[in-house]
Design a protein around this motif. Structure first.
Motif, mmCIF file in Angstrom:
data_model
loop_
_atom_site.group_PDB
_atom_site.id
_atom_site.type_symbol
_atom_site.label_atom_id
_atom_site.label_comp_id
_atom_site.label_asym_id
_atom_site.label_seq_id
_atom_site.Cartn_x
_atom_site.Cartn_y
_atom_site.Cartn_z
ATOM 1 N N SER A 91 -3.835 11.591 -6.387
ATOM 2 C CA SER A 91 -3.259 11.799 -5.063
ATOM 3 C C SER A 91 -4.040 11.027 -4.009
ATOM 4 N N ARG A 92 -5.374 10.986 -4.169
ATOM 5 C CA ARG A 92 -6.212 10.280 -3.196
ATOM 6 C C ARG A 92 -6.029 8.770 -3.305
ATOM 7 N N ILE A 93 -5.858 8.277 -4.546
ATOM 8 C CA ILE A 93 -5.621 6.841 -4.731
ATOM 9 C C ILE A 93 -4.305 6.436 -4.075
ATOM 10 N N ALA A 94 -3.285 7.279 -4.251
ATOM 11 C CA ALA A 94 -1.998 6.989 -3.611
ATOM 12 C C ALA A 94 -2.150 6.988 -2.097
ATOM 13 N N TYR A 95 -2.965 7.915 -1.603
ATOM 14 C CA TYR A 95 -3.215 7.989 -0.162
ATOM 15 C C TYR A 95 -3.979 6.759 0.324
ATOM 16 N N SER A 96 -4.990 6.314 -0.455
ATOM 17 C CA SER A 96 -5.763 5.127 -0.069
ATOM 18 C C SER A 96 -4.903 3.879 -0.070
ATOM 19 N N ASP A 97 -4.002 3.784 -1.055
ATOM 20 C CA ASP A 97 -3.105 2.620 -1.112
ATOM 21 C C ASP A 97 -2.189 2.591 0.107
ATOM 22 N N GLU A 98 -1.727 3.761 0.495
ATOM 23 C CA GLU A 98 -0.824 3.822 1.642
ATOM 24 C C GLU A 98 -1.543 3.393 2.914
ATOM 25 N N VAL A 99 -2.773 3.891 3.111
ATOM 26 C CA VAL A 99 -3.544 3.530 4.307
ATOM 27 C C VAL A 99 -3.849 2.048 4.327
ATOM 28 N N ARG A 100 -4.240 1.506 3.161
ATOM 29 C CA ARG A 100 -4.570 0.085 3.102
ATOM 30 C C ARG A 100 -3.351 -0.769 3.383
ATOM 31 N N ASN A 101 -2.199 -0.348 2.839
ATOM 32 C CA ASN A 101 -0.980 -1.121 3.080
ATOM 33 C C ASN A 101 -0.595 -1.106 4.555
ATOM 34 N N GLU A 102 -0.839 0.058 5.197
ATOM 35 C CA GLU A 102 -0.517 0.141 6.615
ATOM 36 C C GLU A 102 -1.425 -0.767 7.440
ATOM 37 N N LEU A 103 -2.709 -0.849 7.047
ATOM 38 C CA LEU A 103 -3.671 -1.647 7.816
ATOM 39 C C LEU A 103 -3.562 -3.140 7.528
ATOM 40 N N LEU A 104 -3.365 -3.484 6.234
ATOM 41 C CA LEU A 104 -3.421 -4.897 5.839
ATOM 42 C C LEU A 104 -2.045 -5.489 5.571
ATOM 43 N N GLY A 105 -1.048 -4.644 5.451
ATOM 44 C CA GLY A 105 0.295 -5.168 5.201
ATOM 45 C C GLY A 105 0.447 -5.747 3.826
ATOM 46 N N ASP A 106 -0.282 -5.205 2.797
ATOM 47 C CA ASP A 106 -0.150 -5.723 1.430
ATOM 48 C C ASP A 106 1.251 -5.465 0.914
ATOM 49 N N ASP A 107 1.736 -6.339 0.078
ATOM 50 C CA ASP A 107 3.060 -6.141 -0.511
ATOM 51 C C ASP A 107 2.978 -5.107 -1.636
ATOM 52 N N GLY A 108 4.147 -4.652 -2.095
ATOM 53 C CA GLY A 108 4.218 -3.600 -3.105
ATOM 54 C C GLY A 108 3.615 -3.990 -4.424
ATOM 55 N N SER A 109 3.795 -5.229 -4.837
ATOM 56 C CA SER A 109 3.297 -5.671 -6.142
ATOM 57 C C SER A 109 1.785 -5.612 -6.185
#
Length: 217
Positions: A91-109
């Motif tokens: 759950s925390r990894i999913a949360y970290s991925d979401e935060v990072r994507n919001e900050l850095l704009g990483d794509d889904g892949s």
């Protein structure tokens, strides 16, 4: 001691229920609320670890003959903690991925690849943790076996000591009996000698009486 262990069990059940509920809510939240919930769950997991350590200490104080049942229960609680930690990490990894994507704009892949990599690392750490836990369990069981052996040796030593004491008492009684029998035998021999002497005196007196009686006529 068992009452303290049962009190810890109740506290363990309350904490784990709260952690399970909060872990399931983490993916559904966002922002500051999600951050606070992650920190709260992490803190409660630490409390559960400390609680299991206290339970482990309590089990060591329980008599050996009753310890097996409590060890089994403690082992199941440790397994439950491992499952909670694993669910929380995911759950925390999913949360970290979401935060990072919001900050850095990483794509889904990219996010999925990184998440898979993190999951692999997490599983490796969990396997190492399980191996350490197994080693610790073996050490605890070895200690218990050693305590049982020492207890048995102490019991055997007491039995041998009691047997020696009984042998000493028997030897002393045999010595007393031997002295009593020797004294009785000595008195029997003395009595027989006296009877023989008295019989001889009486016989001699009769013979002399007959002799003088015949001589008078």
């Amino acid at each position: 001691m068992s009452s303290d262990f049962e009190a810890y069990e109740q506290e363990f059940g309350t904490l784990t229920a709260e952690i399970t509920n909060k872990t399931g809510r983490i993916p559904k939240l966002s922002g500051e609320e999600k951050t606070q919930l992650v920190l709260n769950v992490d803190k409660q997991l630490e409390e559960v670890r400390e609680l299991l350590e206290q339970m482990d200490l309590e089990v060591r104080e329980i008599p050996v003959q009753s310890r097996g049942m409590y060890n089994s229960r403690l082992k199941s609680y440790k397994q439950e903690l491992e499952k909670l930690e694993k669910d929380f990490k995911r759950s925390r990894i999913a949360y970290s991925d979401e935060v990072r994507n919001e900050l850095l704009g990483d794509d889904g892949s990219s996010s999925e690849n990184q998440r898979a990599h993190l999951l692999d690392n997490t599983e490796m750490l969990e396997r190492s943790s399980r191996r350490l836990e197994a080693g610790y369990q073996i050490a605890v069981e070895t200690e218990q076996i050693g305590q049982e052996i020492l207890s048995n040796l102490h019991s055997d030593r007491e039995k041998i000591q009691r047997s020696r004491d009984r042998l000493r008492e028997t030897d002393a009684n045999l010595g007393k009996s031997s002295r009593v029998l020797t004294g009785m035998l000595r008195r029997i021999i003395q009595n027989r000698i006296l009877v023989f002497i008295l019989g001889a005196i009486i016989l001699l007196t009769i013979v002399l009486a007959i002799y003088f009686n015949l001589r008078g006529h």
